[in-house]
Structure formats: C-alpha cells, structure tokens
Write a protein that holds these residues in place. Structure first.
Motif, short mmCIF file in Angstrom:
data_model
loop_
_atom_site.label_atom_id
_atom_site.label_comp_id
_atom_site.label_asym_id
_atom_site.label_seq_id
_atom_site.Cartn_x
_atom_site.Cartn_y
_atom_site.Cartn_z
N ALA A 120 0.72 -1.12 -0.32
CA ALA A 120 -0.04 0.23 -0.24
C ALA A 120 0.74 1.23 0.40
N LEU A 121 2.30 0.73 0.11
CA LEU A 121 2.86 2.11 -0.15
C LEU A 121 3.93 2.06 -1.42
N LEU A 122 3.59 1.91 -2.07
CA LEU A 122 4.50 1.56 -3.16
C LEU A 122 3.78 3.06 -3.34
N ILE A 123 3.29 3.44 -4.26
CA ILE A 123 2.86 4.92 -4.54
C ILE A 123 3.35 6.05 -3.82
N PRO A 124 3.14 5.88 -2.86
CA PRO A 124 3.44 7.12 -2.19
C PRO A 124 5.35 6.82 -2.05
N MET A 125 5.63 6.33 -2.34
CA MET A 125 7.28 5.89 -1.30
C MET A 125 7.88 6.22 -3.27
N TYR A 126 6.93 5.67 -4.22
CA TYR A 126 7.54 5.97 -5.54
C TYR A 126 7.93 7.54 -5.67
N LEU A 127 7.16 8.38 -5.15
CA LEU A 127 7.11 9.83 -5.02
C LEU A 127 7.43 10.74 -4.30
N LEU A 128 7.66 9.63 -3.29
CA LEU A 128 9.01 10.15 -1.79
C LEU A 128 10.06 10.19 -2.94
N THR A 197 18.40 -14.86 15.49
CA THR A 197 16.84 -15.24 15.12
C THR A 197 16.02 -14.12 13.89
N THR A 198 16.28 -13.39 14.73
CA THR A 198 15.23 -12.06 13.56
C THR A 198 16.10 -11.65 12.14
N SER A 199 17.08 -11.85 12.48
CA SER A 199 18.82 -11.44 11.22
C SER A 199 17.79 -12.61 10.04
N VAL A 200 17.50 -13.56 10.87
CA VAL A 200 17.47 -14.71 9.70
C VAL A 200 16.15 -14.20 8.46
N PHE A 201 14.86 -14.06 9.58
CA PHE A 201 13.50 -13.71 8.93
C PHE A 201 13.53 -12.31 8.21
N SER A 202 13.97 -11.59 8.92
CA SER A 202 14.81 -10.67 7.71
C SER A 202 15.57 -10.58 6.79
N PHE A 203 16.70 -11.65 7.05
CA PHE A 203 17.16 -12.01 6.09
C PHE A 203 16.47 -12.65 4.43
N ILE A 204 15.51 -12.99 5.00
CA ILE A 204 14.30 -13.42 3.93
C ILE A 204 13.49 -12.59 3.65
N THR A 205 12.73 -11.37 4.65
CA THR A 205 11.65 -10.90 3.92
C THR A 205 12.32 -10.18 2.94
N ALA A 206 13.67 -9.20 2.98
CA ALA A 206 14.49 -8.81 2.14
C ALA A 206 14.99 -9.40 1.09
N TRP A 207 15.84 -10.88 0.47
CA TRP A 207 15.84 -11.13 0.01
C TRP A 207 15.23 -11.57 -1.24
N ASN A 208 13.71 -12.00 -0.73
CA ASN A 208 12.67 -12.03 -1.80
C ASN A 208 11.80 -11.24 -1.93
N GLU A 209 11.89 -10.36 -1.72
CA GLU A 209 11.19 -8.98 -2.33
C GLU A 209 11.65 -8.67 -4.20
N PHE A 210 10.15 -8.21 -4.03
CA PHE A 210 10.55 -8.14 -6.10
C PHE A 210 9.85 -6.95 -6.19
N LEU A 211 8.97 -6.34 -5.65
CA LEU A 211 7.90 -5.54 -6.01
C LEU A 211 8.36 -4.50 -6.26
N PHE A 212 9.50 -4.25 -5.29
CA PHE A 212 9.41 -2.48 -4.93
C PHE A 212 11.27 -2.28 -5.94
N ALA A 213 11.70 -3.76 -6.06
CA ALA A 213 12.73 -3.62 -6.28
C ALA A 213 12.72 -3.95 -8.48
N PHE A 214 11.93 -3.90 -8.60
CA PHE A 214 11.04 -3.84 -9.77
C PHE A 214 10.20 -2.14 -10.38
#
Length: 276
Positions: A120-128, A197-214
């Motif tokens: 939901a933050l894609l468009i506002p963050m893109y404009l920013l 533990t936290t770094s593993v879940f954060s790593f997976i979240t960032a590593w698999n992200e597609f939409l914002f990178a695209f």
C-alpha cells in the motif's frame, strides 16, 4: 492406551502430509532444473529423472548481468538487515527497560506497522523517492527494505530483551559497570540468539522482495535477483528449465545463511515469546 496411540498415529500422519506439501515443490523445482526443455514440458512427467543435465544451470549462470544482480541483492539485503538490527536494539532496550509515557502506544504503533500491507506504500514511496532523486539508486532500495524489516525486528527484539532478567544488569552496575557497560557485557551477549533469529527472518523478507526492486530500479545494472528471475519469461516463450535452475541458485544464499545460524535459531526460536 489405544486412544493415545491413535492420537500419535494421527498427528504423525498429519505431520508427514504437511511436510510433504512443503518439501514437494522444492523437489519439483530441483528435478525440473535437471531436465531438458522437452522433458519439462512432457505430459509424462517423471518424478525421478532418468537422466540429468546441467545445461539449465549453465544458461542461468552465463545469463548477462547475473553477477551484478547477485551483488546488488547481497548489498541491499545485508545492509538492510544490519541497519534494522542496530535500530531494533536501540529501540527494544529502552522499550523493555524503561517506563515512559506513550510506551504502550508506541508498541501498538510498531505492531500496526508490521500488520499493514507494505504494497500500500508503493505509490507514496515512489513519489517520495522520485522527488528526492533517489530512483535507480541502491541506497534508496536499502532504505525501503530497512523500513520493511524494522517493525518486525523491533517487536521481536523487544520480546527477547524482556526475557533477559534486569537483575543481571543491576548486579553488573553494583560491581562498577555503567549502564552502557552492563548492557555491552551482560545483556548483549545474552541477546545474541535473538539477533540471530531476527536476522534470519529479516534476511528472508528483504531477499525475496520483488515489487519495490522492479518499480524503483528501472536501470538493469541496479536490479536484484528476484527481478533477474523474471527475465527468463518473454512475450513469446517461457524457459521453465532455466527458471527452475535460476530458482535453485537464488535459494542457495538464503540456505547458506540459514545453515550458518541454524543451531542458535532452532534452540532459541521461541525464546522471545514472553509476556511484555
């Protein structure tokens, strides 16, 4: 006894079915990566390949830009994880150890930020990013991933810090340590499993992200591996063997990262689930 045995058999069967549902897609991906295009598209699909070929892996590894995409993914993912861990610790410790007005409200705000759909933050963050001139810049993508992983990191580390008795820090301060010294010598080493533990879940979240990178990285030299995976599909055909081989390669860094920290992860996975 018969009822208990039946329950164990039922739970065991259910566990096997769930494990199969999770493992089979990975097995399908690996076996498909070792087949020729004709075998992949054949209606008589063999679950156990009669012969294996590594041509799909050669195609994926020699595809233009692979090393650049890999480097970009590692930079933004590891950078976002490191930044979120530092900021998460700096937020979790005061929230756990101090009592101040608005503390509970801030915790609820962190939880709401984690539950909100990030798309939901894609468009506002893109404009920013566009107005700030940060499009097609890796630091902007790192900042986005940092914002995506920070609420989860804060919430998890808050639970882990709560699980460490404050008496240990008080004993260290009685022995002459400052508050910062007690945290560095006592709390931080005990917090290491939570950081892992936290770094593993954060790593997976960032590593698999597609939409914002695209959307943010229109320059191919700035794109990441998830975007690279989509290059195996064109308007006229889909290289399924190449996609499967590329997916196997794509999963290796996350798998290696998990293997390196699995001992602490398995033994301390639920250590942060304490009452705040």
């Amino acid at each position: 006894m018969k009822k208990s045995l039946a329950q164990r058999i039922g739970l065991g069967t259910f566990g096997v079915i769930v494990a199969f549902l999770f493992v089979f897609p990975t097995y399908w991906m690996v076996t498909s990566s070792l087949k020729t295009p004709g075998q992949v598209l054949s209606p008589d699909y063999d679950l156990i390949p009669s012969s294996a070929t590594f041509d799909n892996f050669v195609t994926a590894l020699t595809k233009p830009g692979f090393t650049t995409y890999l480097a970009n993914s590692l930079i933004v993912t590891l950078g976002a994880v490191l930044c979120s861990l530092v900021a998460g610790v700096l937020a979790a410790v005061p929230l756990s150890r101090m009592r101040f007005r608005g503390r509970k409200g801030f915790l609820m705000l962190v939880l709401v930020a984690q539950l909100a759909p990030f798309e939901a933050l894609l468009i506002p963050m893109y404009l920013l990013m566009r107005d700030a001139g940060l499009l097609n810049q890796l630091p902007s993508l790192l900042l986005v991933y940092f914002a995506a992983t920070l609420p989860f990191t804060c919430w998890m580390l808050y639970g882990f810090v709560n699980g460490i008795p404050y008496d240990l820090e008080e004993a260290a301060m009685i022995d002459g340590c400052s508050r910062a010294g007690a945290f560095r010598r006592v709390t931080l080493p005990l917090l290491a499993p939570g950081l892992v533990t936290t770094s593993v879940f954060s790593f997976i979240t960032a590593w698999n992200e597609f939409l914002f990178a695209f959307v943010f990285m229109r320059d191919q030299s700035r794109q990441t591996l998830p975007v690279w995976l989509s290059s195996f599909r064109t308007a006229f055909s889909v290289d399924w063997g190449g996609i499967m081989a590329a997916s196997v390669i794509y999963a290796i860094p996350a798998l290696v990262f998990f293997i390196l920290v699995q001992r602490k992860l398995v033994s301390n996975l639920t250590a942060g689930a304490v009452k705040g």
